[in-house]
Design a protein around this motif. Structure first.
Motif, PDB file in Angstrom:
ATOM      1  N   GLY A  17       0.823  -1.208   0.000  1.00 42.29           N
ATOM      2  CA  GLY A  17       0.000   0.000   0.000  1.00 42.29           C
ATOM      3  C   GLY A  17       0.854   1.255   0.000  1.00 42.29           C
ATOM      4  O   GLY A  17       0.563   2.222  -0.716  1.00 42.29           O
ATOM      5  N   ALA A  18       1.919   1.240   0.782  1.00 46.14           N
ATOM      6  CA  ALA A  18       2.831   2.388   0.816  1.00 46.14           C
ATOM      7  C   ALA A  18       3.513   2.582  -0.532  1.00 46.14           C
ATOM      8  O   ALA A  18       3.702   3.719  -0.991  1.00 46.14           O
ATOM      9  N   LEU A  19       3.867   1.491  -1.184  1.00 45.32           N
ATOM     10  CA  LEU A  19       4.493   1.583  -2.495  1.00 45.32           C
ATOM     11  C   LEU A  19       3.508   2.140  -3.524  1.00 45.32           C
ATOM     12  O   LEU A  19       3.881   2.948  -4.379  1.00 45.32           O
ATOM     13  N   PHE A  20       2.232   1.744  -3.429  1.00 43.63           N
ATOM     14  CA  PHE A  20       1.206   2.306  -4.315  1.00 43.63           C
ATOM     15  C   PHE A  20       1.105   3.816  -4.131  1.00 43.63           C
ATOM     16  O   PHE A  20       0.967   4.559  -5.106  1.00 43.63           O
ATOM     17  N   LYS A  21       1.178   4.280  -2.885  1.00 41.88           N
ATOM     18  CA  LYS A  21       1.110   5.719  -2.621  1.00 41.88           C
ATOM     19  C   LYS A  21       2.353   6.429  -3.142  1.00 41.88           C
ATOM     20  O   LYS A  21       2.272   7.547  -3.647  1.00 41.88           O
ATOM     21  N   ALA A  22       3.506   5.788  -3.019  1.00 36.30           N
ATOM     22  CA  ALA A  22       4.768   6.416  -3.426  1.00 36.30           C
ATOM     23  C   ALA A  22       4.911   6.502  -4.941  1.00 36.30           C
ATOM     24  O   ALA A  22       5.484   7.460  -5.454  1.00 36.30           O
ATOM     25  N   VAL A  26       3.297   3.550 -11.610  1.00 33.91           N
ATOM     26  CA  VAL A  26       3.992   2.273 -11.802  1.00 33.91           C
ATOM     27  C   VAL A  26       3.200   1.135 -11.175  1.00 33.91           C
ATOM     28  O   VAL A  26       2.990   0.088 -11.800  1.00 33.91           O
ATOM     29  N   MET A  27       2.729   1.326  -9.964  1.00 35.72           N
ATOM     30  CA  MET A  27       2.032   0.247  -9.267  1.00 35.72           C
ATOM     31  C   MET A  27       0.659  -0.029  -9.876  1.00 35.72           C
ATOM     32  O   MET A  27       0.209  -1.168  -9.876  1.00 35.72           O
ATOM     33  N   THR A  28       0.011   0.988 -10.424  1.00 31.51           N
ATOM     34  CA  THR A  28      -1.259   0.757 -11.112  1.00 31.51           C
ATOM     35  C   THR A  28      -1.026  -0.095 -12.357  1.00 31.51           C
ATOM     36  O   THR A  28      -1.773  -1.041 -12.628  1.00 31.51           O
ATOM     37  N   SER A  29       0.031   0.220 -13.084  1.00 38.76           N
ATOM     38  CA  SER A  29       0.372  -0.583 -14.267  1.00 38.76           C
ATOM     39  C   SER A  29       0.724  -2.015 -13.854  1.00 38.76           C
ATOM     40  O   SER A  29       0.284  -2.974 -14.502  1.00 38.76           O
ATOM     41  N   TYR A  30       1.491  -2.162 -12.801  1.00 45.99           N
ATOM     42  CA  TYR A  30       1.849  -3.493 -12.318  1.00 45.99           C
ATOM     43  C   TYR A  30       0.605  -4.255 -11.880  1.00 45.99           C
ATOM     44  O   TYR A  30       0.451  -5.445 -12.179  1.00 45.99           O
TER      45      TYR A  30
END
Length: 112
Positions: A17-22, A26-30
């Motif tokens: 979740g923290a990585l999604f916020k950061a 990129v995380m949406t694509s992943y």
């Protein structure tokens, strides 16, 4: 104090979740990649999660083991199916996979 695999799963969720916020783009694509790869197709989602679980053992990624075991269980994987997946991981990964397979079995006990 011993950390349970349930606690570990919660920590993984927090870190992701923290990585999604950061880095949301990129995380949406992943996330889209993960959804597409794990969707039902010629193989169902449960089988794909069991495959990812076995690969996680063979590459010795303990957080991946927890993540994919939890997903496999949510998709209806039985204890017997999980144990067979551990067996395949041991076949492919040798001695180190025996150690991580034991960790995976303990995770199954905690998460099931």
């Amino acid at each position: 104090m011993t950390t349970t695999y349930n606690d570990r799963a919660t920590e993984i969720d927090k870190r992701v979740g923290a990585l999604f916020k950061a880095t949301p783009s990129v995380m949406t694509s992943y996330s889209q990649l993960v959804k597409a790869a794990s969707a039902d197709g010629a193989l169902d989602s449960k089988t794909k999660e069991l495959m990812a679980f076995a690969i996680s053992i063979a590459i010795r990624c303990e957080d991946c083991i927890v993540f994919h075991l939890r997903a496999a269980l949510k998709h209806g994987a039985s204890q017997e199916e999980v144990i067979e997946a551990i067996s395949v991981a041991v076949e492919m990964g040798g001695g180190p996979s025996v150690v991580y397979g034991g960790r995976a079995l303990k995770a199954l006990e905690d998460l099931a």
